[in-house]
Motif scaffolding. Structure first.
Motif, PDB file in Angstrom:
ATOM      1  N   THR A 268       0.862  -1.186   0.000  1.00 32.83           N
ATOM      2  CA  THR A 268       0.000   0.000   0.000  1.00 32.83           C
ATOM      3  C   THR A 268       0.898   1.235   0.000  1.00 32.83           C
ATOM      4  N   PRO A 269       1.645   1.416  -1.060  1.00 31.66           N
ATOM      5  CA  PRO A 269       2.612   2.517  -1.080  1.00 31.66           C
ATOM      6  C   PRO A 269       1.946   3.891  -1.147  1.00 31.66           C
ATOM      7  N   CYS A 270       2.668   4.864  -0.640  1.00 34.84           N
ATOM      8  CA  CYS A 270       2.271   6.254  -0.840  1.00 34.84           C
ATOM      9  C   CYS A 270       2.459   6.547  -2.326  1.00 34.84           C
ATOM     10  N   VAL A 271       1.505   7.263  -2.931  1.00 34.05           N
ATOM     11  CA  VAL A 271       1.621   7.594  -4.354  1.00 34.05           C
ATOM     12  C   VAL A 271       1.488   9.090  -4.639  1.00 34.05           C
ATOM     13  N   THR A 272       0.833   9.833  -3.750  1.00 35.48           N
ATOM     14  CA  THR A 272       0.676  11.273  -3.949  1.00 35.48           C
ATOM     15  C   THR A 272       0.853  12.012  -2.626  1.00 35.48           C
ATOM     16  N   VAL A 273       1.068  13.318  -2.757  1.00 35.13           N
ATOM     17  CA  VAL A 273       1.142  14.201  -1.593  1.00 35.13           C
ATOM     18  C   VAL A 273       0.204  15.365  -1.831  1.00 35.13           C
ATOM     19  N   ARG A 274      -0.567  15.700  -0.802  1.00 35.71           N
ATOM     20  CA  ARG A 274      -1.442  16.876  -0.861  1.00 35.71           C
ATOM     21  C   ARG A 274      -0.974  17.861   0.200  1.00 35.71           C
ATOM     22  N   TRP A 275      -0.641  19.054  -0.250  1.00 37.81           N
ATOM     23  CA  TRP A 275      -0.177  20.105   0.640  1.00 37.81           C
ATOM     24  C   TRP A 275      -1.349  20.986   1.031  1.00 37.81           C
ATOM     25  N   THR A 276      -1.353  21.461   2.266  1.00 35.94           N
ATOM     26  CA  THR A 276      -2.366  22.391   2.751  1.00 35.94           C
ATOM     27  C   THR A 276      -1.782  23.788   2.698  1.00 35.94           C
ATOM     28  N   ALA A 277      -2.510  24.704   2.105  1.00 37.12           N
ATOM     29  CA  ALA A 277      -2.034  26.081   2.036  1.00 37.12           C
ATOM     30  C   ALA A 277      -1.838  26.611   3.450  1.00 37.12           C
ATOM     31  N   ASP A 278      -0.679  27.201   3.681  1.00 42.68           N
ATOM     32  CA  ASP A 278      -0.413  27.740   5.007  1.00 42.68           C
ATOM     33  C   ASP A 278      -0.919  29.178   5.115  1.00 42.68           C
ATOM     34  N   GLY A 279      -0.783  29.724   6.281  1.00 39.07           N
ATOM     35  CA  GLY A 279      -1.283  31.071   6.520  1.00 39.07           C
ATOM     36  C   GLY A 279      -0.235  32.150   6.371  1.00 39.07           C
ATOM     37  N   SER A 280       0.853  31.882   5.636  1.00 33.69           N
ATOM     38  CA  SER A 280       1.908  32.895   5.504  1.00 33.69           C
ATOM     39  C   SER A 280       1.458  34.073   4.657  1.00 33.69           C
ATOM     40  N   GLY A 281       0.511  33.849   3.757  1.00 30.75           N
ATOM     41  CA  GLY A 281       0.052  34.909   2.874  1.00 30.75           C
ATOM     42  C   GLY A 281       0.978  35.163   1.704  1.00 30.75           C
ATOM     43  N   ILE A 282       2.057  34.392   1.585  1.00 28.96           N
ATOM     44  CA  ILE A 282       3.004  34.566   0.494  1.00 28.96           C
ATOM     45  C   ILE A 282       2.588  33.668  -0.657  1.00 28.96           C
ATOM     46  N   THR A 283       2.443  34.256  -1.833  1.00 33.77           N
ATOM     47  CA  THR A 283       2.025  33.491  -3.003  1.00 33.77           C
ATOM     48  C   THR A 283       2.964  33.750  -4.179  1.00 33.77           C
ATOM     49  N   VAL A 284       2.986  32.804  -5.100  1.00 39.59           N
ATOM     50  CA  VAL A 284       3.684  32.942  -6.373  1.00 39.59           C
ATOM     51  C   VAL A 284       2.650  32.641  -7.441  1.00 39.59           C
TER      52      VAL A 284
END
Length: 111
Positions: free
Chosen positions: A58-74
């Motif tokens: 049952t390998p890991c296949v994906t990663v989901r990141w949660t947007a943090d509260g830094s307010g910095i965007t690209v």
């Protein structure tokens, strides 16, 4: 939230030793030492995860990141920091633990 910015050269692993790589190459106008800054918009996959459950792979296949509260965007997407919350998932979308940032070669911090 504060932490070091992740870029395309960051070494990230799943909790079982697999390697996390960007499925979509981070691009954009913001670079650190020539490498694009990683954002939550990019897709991340896991390769080489050896995880098994009751003898069934049952390998890991994906990663989901949660947007943090830094307010910095690209380009409108939140940047990823070495402290950003995330989870690795199996193909059945079962959470299997957080990824581990093994090395973030650039020392640019966000506060």
């Amino acid at each position: 939230m504060s932490g070091s910015l992740l870029d395309a050269g960051a070494v990230i692993g799943c909790p079982h030793g697999g390697r996390v790589t960007a499925a979509t190459t981070p691009t954009g106008g913001v670079r650190i030492g020539g490498a694009a800054v990683a954002t939550a918009r990019h897709a991340y996959v896991v390769v080489g995860c050896p995880h098994t459950l009751d003898g069934v792979p049952t390998p890991c296949v994906t990663v989901r990141w949660t947007a943090d509260g830094s307010g910095i965007t690209v380009d409108g997407a939140p940047v990823l920091l070495d402290t950003s919350a995330a989870l690795c998932f199996s193909a059945a979308l079962v959470p299997q633990g957080p990824p581990v940032v093994l090395a973030a070669p650039r020392k640019v911090t966000a506060r």
